[in-house]
Design a protein around this motif. Structure first.
Motif, PDB file in Angstrom:
ATOM      1  N   PRO A   1      11.655  27.431  -7.006  1.00  0.00           N
ATOM      2  CA  PRO A   1      11.039  27.795  -5.721  1.00  0.00           C
ATOM      3  C   PRO A   1      10.565  26.579  -4.943  1.00  0.00           C
ATOM      4  N   TYR A   2      10.049  25.601  -5.669  1.00  0.00           N
ATOM      5  CA  TYR A   2       9.523  24.414  -4.982  1.00  0.00           C
ATOM      6  C   TYR A   2      10.652  23.558  -4.430  1.00  0.00           C
ATOM      7  N   VAL A   3      11.662  23.365  -5.253  1.00  0.00           N
ATOM      8  CA  VAL A   3      12.807  22.575  -4.794  1.00  0.00           C
ATOM      9  C   VAL A   3      13.397  23.197  -3.538  1.00  0.00           C
ATOM     10  N   LEU A   4      13.594  24.510  -3.604  1.00  0.00           N
ATOM     11  CA  LEU A   4      14.183  25.192  -2.458  1.00  0.00           C
ATOM     12  C   LEU A   4      13.299  25.065  -1.223  1.00  0.00           C
ATOM     13  N   SER A   5      11.996  25.231  -1.430  1.00  0.00           N
ATOM     14  CA  SER A   5      11.090  25.154  -0.286  1.00  0.00           C
ATOM     15  C   SER A   5      11.126  23.777   0.357  1.00  0.00           C
TER      16      SER A   5
END
Lengths: 301, 306, 425
Positions: A34-38
């Motif tokens: 989720p963080y990478v994508l964000s």
């Protein structure tokens, strides 16, 4: 690989609305995903928006500062009044109104005309089917710049020069190709069984199209609406040629007034351009969630 | 309605002429009524002899076509067009594949991303072209300012005036404005792929990359094809970017067929609307050939008939 | 294509095919018709003006009010279409191609239209009072084969603008009078550093013919001499070589002058206070005054040997198309336009210079314009009275820039322009 052999729709309705492709990933990645994508998503968003942030900042500085050497990212002197000037300019407001009207009606016309044609081409074998699809595509190959003389002649003879009708017809005709081609693909990818089920339930052809097929092609429809609206919104050369009264000009034609060879109002040009983006983004924000819809059979009742 | 689902092949039905006319009529009427007539006029203009003012002086036979073919800058223009179309097309498709994947995922800020991506599309090309003209300028361009202060260059780069950089700059901006359209077509395609297909792949133990190449790409084919075909046409006919970013350069050194056509009519010493119309006809034929070649290579009929 | 399919398509598109059939002949008016036909034709109740947009604030507003005054005076409706300068060539061409030209067209050329016999001459539509009021050099530039067709709507004259602060910093007391002084001064300013250039030179396609003309005229050269093209005359080649040297050898210009336009290039640099000198006109002065950032002066152009400087003048035109029954209406249009209230208001609003004797007197009180007004009656123009110029001008715009590049060849470029001009006329 044939489309229909794989596409077996989830008959479970809500279950089909899960997040995108879920395939096996390494464990560690799952946690940070989720963080990478964000981070990636926001970075890309910034990249796309950045030039237009500069445009907005150019609208907030005096015209003379816009082309100043050396340049500065932030205005050396903030000028807040430009948007107010633009929004209280009767000419600008009439251009805005023309654009809204022409783009909306053109979009509706395209949908009304393209949906039956796309559905029919996807579902039926008929003589000249290939020819029809190619003819539709061929309309895109003529650039309006090349055709504008003939377009003027045609509408002049129909006594439609200087009317919205002429712009709507032209925009609709030139944007049909995209609508028909993309919707055709969507209709074709919907399994025949769904439609047959609807038939058994007593829906007629049009009923099936309206109640069953259209909801299933929402992503395609959203894309079509977005595309057509934007294309009509940004059309320039035909409006330039066909519209005579200042009040009936669309925004694209009108805002060329702000910068001439003799007087440059760069601040106003860019403020007007920023405002011109807003309706499109609003429209898009309103329909964007349907892009998520995906292929769910929940609509079949 | 006579047609029922008794069709052959992949379950399509056969339809008679009357039914066909009913469903396709409005579309055909619009196309024939609005596009065909001006197209005929274009061909007529291309075989006419015009004064510099636009006054028709008589028939010209194939003179206009010959003059276009004999134009000393034609080869430059064609080469520019090939580079421009190929580069923008490939770049925007490749980047959009990634971008569409990203936009299809669920994450914080996705909505923001989708809105941001729509902006270059929503802004008119004329304005975006002008904006980039400012951003890329030698003297007051903010990009040069950034490169200078980051120490990447010692002297500003003349992105729009230096012959080495003009085409790459145009391609960069051209790709930037083509991305939203392409990414959204592909996103719509991605969203058309049912989730249970991936579910099945996961059960079979496919890696993400395998799932992508074996499921996503093949199922994305119709969308990819639409994006490619339409982009070929749009990039070919893309006028504002090439014209505006190049408008400081004299001659035809960085023109593509579409700006060449416009300049022949209004900006160059030829100033001939007949010649311009002939160039316009060539342009359409060129696009037609490229598109048909693409459709043939990509087995288009098989894909749409499926 | 399948036959039945084609038949269906043809039936549906029937109305369009009908249009195609009658495509050639119809269209309002007979653009090429002789003036004799006008007497018999019914008088028009409305005429159309296609006006070029000089500025957003003033152009459309002026013509709207003008149309009201015109209607009140004559009872005839004046339809106004304001078109940007970038698009007006295309628009006028589209209208002429469709045999539907406007009654009045505002453009920077006219001779080709006169040559095609599309226009009313001043003898037909200009009253004697108006004709005698027009400044003689504009009458001359508006006259094709003995008759006047190009009625001037406004004029401008160019002057050398210089940045007073930069001049002071570089220790230059007065603007240069000769080319040698010009180079010396420009070098001093370039030496100030910080991105400052001595001279901002726009030889890109936008206005290359103007920039080159000014220098050409001040070396005793001209586009035509004694009725013959003299584009590659020795002094013209010398002038272009000088301009190339400014950039390539002396390095006193901005980067890439052959690829710099006027509005967003040279002017922008001067407005930023980064250019010591630029050739400008009254609209630039208005912009500079509005910005209030650059302290500037204006002076006559330097000449090669310090002789009497020439001013480069420009005028745009209001030409009238011959259409059945519009002669009286057109005449009334000109009568109203050239009434001092109208023409001088238009010119004042747009920040340009007058085209009439009476206008000169009105504008004389404006001290800001003194530099230009003093030289206006003697200003030299490009040969707009020659239809060949309409093509040569475009060729000049598309090729002069290449001549001042490091590998450019001024002699070859001018030779080729000369050849083109001779073959065209």
């Amino acid at each position: 690989m044939s489309t229909t052999s794989i596409a077996r729709p989830a008959a479970s309705g809500p279950a089909g609305r899960t997040a995108g492709p879920a395939v096996q990933r390494p464990r560690g990645y799952r946690r940070v995903r989720p963080y990478v994508l964000s981070v990636a998503g926001l970075a890309v968003a910034a990249l796309f928006a950045l030039p237009y942030v500069v445009m907005l900042l150019d609208a907030l500085r005096p015209s003379g500062d816009v082309l100043a050497t050396p340049p500065s990212f932030l205005p050396r002197e903030w000028q807040w009044g430009t948007f107010g000037t633009i929004l209280s300019d009767a000419r600008f407001l009439s251009w805005l109104k023309s654009s809204l009207l022409v783009a909306s009606v053109s979009t509706v016309v395209v949908l009304v005309v393209a949906v039956p044609a796309a559905y029919f081409t996807a579902r039926y074998r008929f003589r000249g089917r290939t020819a029809f699809l190619l003819l539709v595509l061929a309309t895109q190959m003529f650039s309006p710049t090349a055709l504008v003389v003939g377009i003027y002649r045609e509408f002049f003879q129909l006594n439609l020069v200087n009317t919205y009708m002429a712009l709507i017809l032209t925009n609709a005709a030139f944007n049909l190709a995209f609508a028909i081609w993309i919707l055709q693909g969507f209709f074709a990818s919907i399994p025949q069984e769904i439609e047959e089920a609807a038939h058994l339930d007593g829906c007629g052809r049009f009923g099936t199209l309206w109640r069953v097929m259209l909801p299933l092609t929402l992503p395609g429809l959203v894309t079509t609406v977005t595309f057509t609206f934007i294309a009509a919104w940004n059309e320039y050369v035909v409006a330039l040629t066909l519209i005579q009264d200042d009040a009936r000009k669309p925004l694209t034609v009108g805002i060329s007034s702000y910068v001439t060879g003799y007087e440059q109002n760069w601040d106003q040009l860019f403020a007007a351009s920023v405002i011109a983006i807003v309706p499109v983004v609003i429209l898009f924000a309103a329909i964007e969630k349907h892009l998520v819809g995906g292929l769910t059979a929940g609509a079949v009742k | 309605m006579t047609a029922t689902a008794t069709g052959s092949g992949a379950g399509t039905s056969r339809a008679g002429l009357g039914v066909t006319a009913l469903w396709l009529g409005p579309a055909l009427a619009l196309i024939v009524g609005v596009v065909l007539y001006p197209a005929v006029e274009l061909v007529r203009a291309s075989t006419s002899d015009y004064s510099i003012t636009g006054l028709r002086k008589g028939a010209a036979g194939a003179d206009n076509y010959r003059r276009v073919l004999e134009h000393p800058d034609l080869s430059t223009v064609l080469l520019n067009t090939v580079v421009w179309v190929a580069a923008v097309l490939v770049l925007s498709i490749v980047i959009s594949l990634g971008l569409a994947q990203l936009m299809s995922k669920e994450f914080f800020g996705r909505r923001l991303l989708r809105w941001a991506v729509i902006v270059p599309w929503a802004a008119s090309l004329v304005i975006t072209a002008r904006l980039f003209m400012l951003l890329l300028d030698y003297n007051y361009g903010i990009l040069n300012q950034v490169l200078l202060s980051a120490g990447i260059v010692d002297t500003p780069v003349d992105f729009l005036g230096d012959d080495r950089f003009t085409m790459p700059s145009m391609i960069g901006v051209g790709t930037f404005v083509t991305l939203p359209f392409t990414a959204y077509v592909l996103l719509a395609g991605l969203k058309g792929i049912p989730d249970d297909v991936y579910e099945a792949a996961r059960m079979d133990g496919a890696s993400p990359w395998q799932a992508y190449t074996r499921i996503t790409l093949p199922l994305l084919r119709p969308a990819l094809m639409v994006a490619t075909v339409l982009n070929i046409i749009y990039v070919f006919n893309s006028f504002p970017i090439v014209y505006t970013l190049n408008d400081r350069n004299p001659g035809f050194a960085h023109d593509t067929t579409i700006t060449f056509m416009y300049k022949l009519a209004f900006k160059s010493a030829e100033k001939s609307v007949g010649m311009s119309a002939a160039a316009g006809v060539f342009n359409v034929l060129l696009i037609l050939v490229v598109v048909l070649a693409y459709l043939r290579i990509s087995n288009w009929k098989e894909a749409t008939d499926a | 294509m399948n036959k039945r399919f084609a038949a269906a398509a043809a039936a549906i598109g029937g109305f369009a095919l009908t249009l195609t059939a009658c495509g050639g002949g119809t269209g309002a008016g007979t653009a090429g018709g002789g003036s004799a036909s006008s007497g018999a034709a019914e008088k028009v109740t409305s005429i159309k003006l296609v006006a070029a947009e000089y500025s957003k604030e003033n152009t459309a507003a002026f013509w709207t009010k003008f149309a009201e005054a015109y209607k009140a005076k004559t009872g005839i409706t004046l339809e106004v279409q304001v078109v940007s300068w970038n698009d007006i060539d295309q628009q006028s061409s589209t209208m002429v191609q469709n045999n539907n030209p406007p009654d009045i067209l505002n453009l920077n050329v006219y001779a080709s239209y006169a040559k095609d016999d599309l226009l009313w001459s001043a003898d037909d539509v200009l009253s004697d009072a108006v004709k005698s009021d027009l400044l003689p050099n504009f009458v001359k530039s508006g006259t094709y084969e003995g008759k006047m067709y190009g009625m001037p709507d406004l004029s401008s004259a160019r002057a050398l603008f210089y940045n007073k602060d930069l001049f002071a910093k570089a220790g230059i007391a007065a603007p240069p009078k000769t080319w040698d002084e010009f180079v010396t001064d420009a070098k001093k300013i370039s030496a100030l550093g910080d991105g400052t250039v001595g001279y901002a030179m726009p030889l890109g396609p936008e206005e290359a013919q103007a920039e080159y003309s000014i220098w050409m005229f001040n070396n005793g050269g001209d586009w035509k001499t004694d009725g013959k093209w003299s584009i590659n005359s020795p002094q013209n080649v010398e002038t272009l070589k000088f301009l190339k040297d400014l950039s390539v050898t002396q390095k006193v210009t901005q980067n890439n002058p052959g690829k710099t336009n006027r509005t967003d290039g040279a002017f922008a640099l001067f407005q930023s206070g980064k250019a010591g000198m630029v050739v400008g006109f009254s609209p630039l002065a208005a912009t500079l005054d509005k910005d209030g950032k650059v302290s500037y002066g204006t002076a006559a152009m330097p000449t090669k040997d310090g002789g009497e400087p020439s001013t480069y003048g420009v005028t745009d035109y209001l030409m009238a198309f011959k259409k059945p029954g519009n002669q009286e209406a057109v005449k009334a249009f000109y009568d109203l336009y050239y009434s001092p209230d109208q023409v001088n208001t238009f010119i004042k609003n747009e920040g340009f210079l007058p085209v009439t004797q009476s206008g000169l007197e009105v504008f004389a009180s404006d001290t800001k314009l003194t530099t230009y007004l003093d030289t206006l009656t003697g200003a030299k123009l490009t040969p707009t009275d020659d239809p060949g110029w309409d093509r040569v001008k475009l060729a000049v715009q598309q090729s002069i820039g290449a001549a001042v590049a490091p590998d450019g060849d001024p002699q070859a470029v001018l030779d080729s322009l000369q050849k083109q001009a001779e073959s065209g006329s």
